[in-house]
Design an enzyme around this catalytic site. Sequence first.
Site, short mmCIF file in Angstrom:
data_model
loop_
_atom_site.label_atom_id
_atom_site.label_comp_id
_atom_site.label_asym_id
_atom_site.label_seq_id
_atom_site.Cartn_x
_atom_site.Cartn_y
_atom_site.Cartn_z
N LYS A 267 0.87 -1.19 0.00
CA LYS A 267 0.00 0.00 0.00
C LYS A 267 0.90 1.23 0.00
O LYS A 267 1.51 1.55 1.01
CB LYS A 267 -0.92 -0.02 1.23
CG LYS A 267 -1.91 1.13 1.25
CD LYS A 267 -2.85 0.99 2.43
CE LYS A 267 -4.01 1.95 2.36
NZ LYS A 267 -3.66 3.33 2.10
N ARG A 287 -8.40 10.86 -7.12
CA ARG A 287 -9.39 10.01 -6.46
C ARG A 287 -10.80 10.61 -6.51
O ARG A 287 -11.78 9.91 -6.53
CB ARG A 287 -8.91 9.88 -5.01
CG ARG A 287 -9.72 9.10 -4.10
CD ARG A 287 -9.10 9.31 -2.73
NE ARG A 287 -9.94 8.71 -1.72
CZ ARG A 287 -9.53 7.74 -0.92
NH1 ARG A 287 -8.31 7.28 -0.98
NH2 ARG A 287 -10.32 7.24 -0.02
N GLU A 316 -0.67 4.36 -7.76
CA GLU A 316 -0.44 5.35 -6.71
C GLU A 316 0.85 6.08 -7.07
O GLU A 316 1.88 5.45 -7.30
CB GLU A 316 -0.31 4.64 -5.35
CG GLU A 316 -0.25 5.55 -4.17
CD GLU A 316 -1.64 5.91 -3.59
OE1 GLU A 316 -2.68 5.61 -4.23
OE2 GLU A 316 -1.66 6.50 -2.51
#
Length: 602
Positions: A267, A287, A316
Amino acid sequence: MTSFKDVVKVFDKLEETSATLEKIRILKQLFNSVDPEEIDKLIYLTQGILHPNYLPMPPIGIAEKVAIKAISKMSRLKETNIKKIIDESGGIGNAIEKILKQRKSTKTLDSFIKKPGQAVSKEKDQSISEVYNSLDEISNQVGTGSTLKKIDLLSNLLSRSTPKEAKYILRIILGTLRMGIADMTIINALSIAFTDSKKNKEFIEEKYNICPDLGRIGKILSKKGLEGLNEINIQVGIPIKMMLAQRAKSIEDIFERMGAKFACEYKYDGERVQAHKNDNKIFLFSRNTENITKMYPDIVDAVKKLQSKTLIIEGEVVAIDPITGRIKPFQELMRRRRKHDIDQKKLEYPVELYLFDILFKNGENLLKEPYIKRRNILEKIVLESDLGENSILKLATQKIVSTNTELEQFFQDSLDQCEGLMIKSINESSIYQAGNRGYIWLKLKKSYQSKMIDSVDTVVIGAYMGRGRRGGSYGALLCAVYNKSKNLFQSICKLGSGFKDEDLERMPEIFGRLELIEKPPDIDIVAEKLVPDIWFKPEVVCSVIGDEITLSPDHRAGYNLIRENAGFAIRFPRFLGFREDKSVKDITTIEEIMELYNKQTK
Ligand code: AMP
């Protein structure tokens, strides 16, 4: 044409009610009464916007002090007086309503403040489109001299408006239109207004998730009905609402929800980016579906190199230390996220994009494909594009995991540069759920660990038989702390994580001699589901750390002390080691747990 005067009457009603069902009913009536040619503009104005946010249009907003200048110009009141009225009436919207009511009485302000020789304009209702177009013109003024032009245009618009129209115009312009209208409220109202059932909201929402433009959706529905929405398909350049993750409650929770095998990905702690490619034309969305293409020209260049005509991929973006190449914290990336001096910032704050999903490729919608297939397609594109070692495009580090130990190890590895793991289902049903926060993705973050300031020494009171690799042996342990006043060992956690292979191997030897057929009387547990497969004589001490001490109806430690029908529990417990140097007399007491609970950052 629908008059804006009628619309603002409805806005007043919407403001007065807080009940969502009532808001939906009011909106439904409004949508049914409006000219289909204007419904898109009406919906945008209801949302307080002029265009869907994915279009790179100048923002509608102007500062309050500029609005005050426009009011002053229109009303010939001094700016200081206007500020006073704003203070007294609780906001600029109410203030303009008051000023116009006083000044106009029954006449339009145009006639009131007409210049000598100028014809008196007849009072005429403004349509939704006229107001919308005037606001659009104001927002389109950019560059030198634009502020004066905006003041002129706004003052004219206000002078053409009724007091109530002016109130809402200013609120829209200043971004303070707070009628509590969520996107789902509009979708519900559209469903009732233009289809025969409110059940159709799901289909409308599905389309909205691939085309987050309620104005467009409303217009299609009002002109062509539900079937018309079939014309909406994924389109490069229009963002897809992003899939989000639920928080994992515990390691057990992960296995329960995901099954025996699942994917784990690092992550990354940066900014989510959805990159769209149509040949050499690239769009980047945040987002929140905002167009952020201009902020990352280096990512635009890198995505151009991918070998596919059309693509929608997600990843990301993270800031990178230019010397060590290591990932930097999220805050560093925010220094880069600027609208100006991008070329300079690009050098100061280099970035990388860690790709983790693909939603569309060469005309093919991949949303309904399971995770593994999407991941394979993504990997293939990245590999075949021959990006080279120095490319800033990378694949998110991923591993398919089936045991606690693997999960724990991968989680620990991730913490070197990332904030934890994203756990992703690999079932056939692991589709990309656009716009949804579901259980197909779970997040497991490092920060969840940080609250508990110290480890706890517990005594092992029972065990659950293992599954999979731990089959035939102990899989998890039930641990307790000591209640001195009652002389009881009270359960505080079910411990299934943090064991090394050698710990697991030693367990039969350590516990075999302590196995009991029945629960001994000095052991206190509560939840039915926590009854272990085997009871142990409370003797072996083991040290446990967790992310925090919480309150839970499942455990018995300090039951009813802080909250009725709840005891202390260790959230996300991890095994630190057996404490052969300690005896059961040395384990942590309820008083100490209470102290830890009170000390942890809440
Ligand atoms: P959170 O913001 O805490 O709700 O966590 C979800 C966010 O983690 C996503 O919206 C992404 O921005 C980010 N993220 C980082 N790495 C990944 C990954 N491998 N898969 C999905 N999301 C990720």
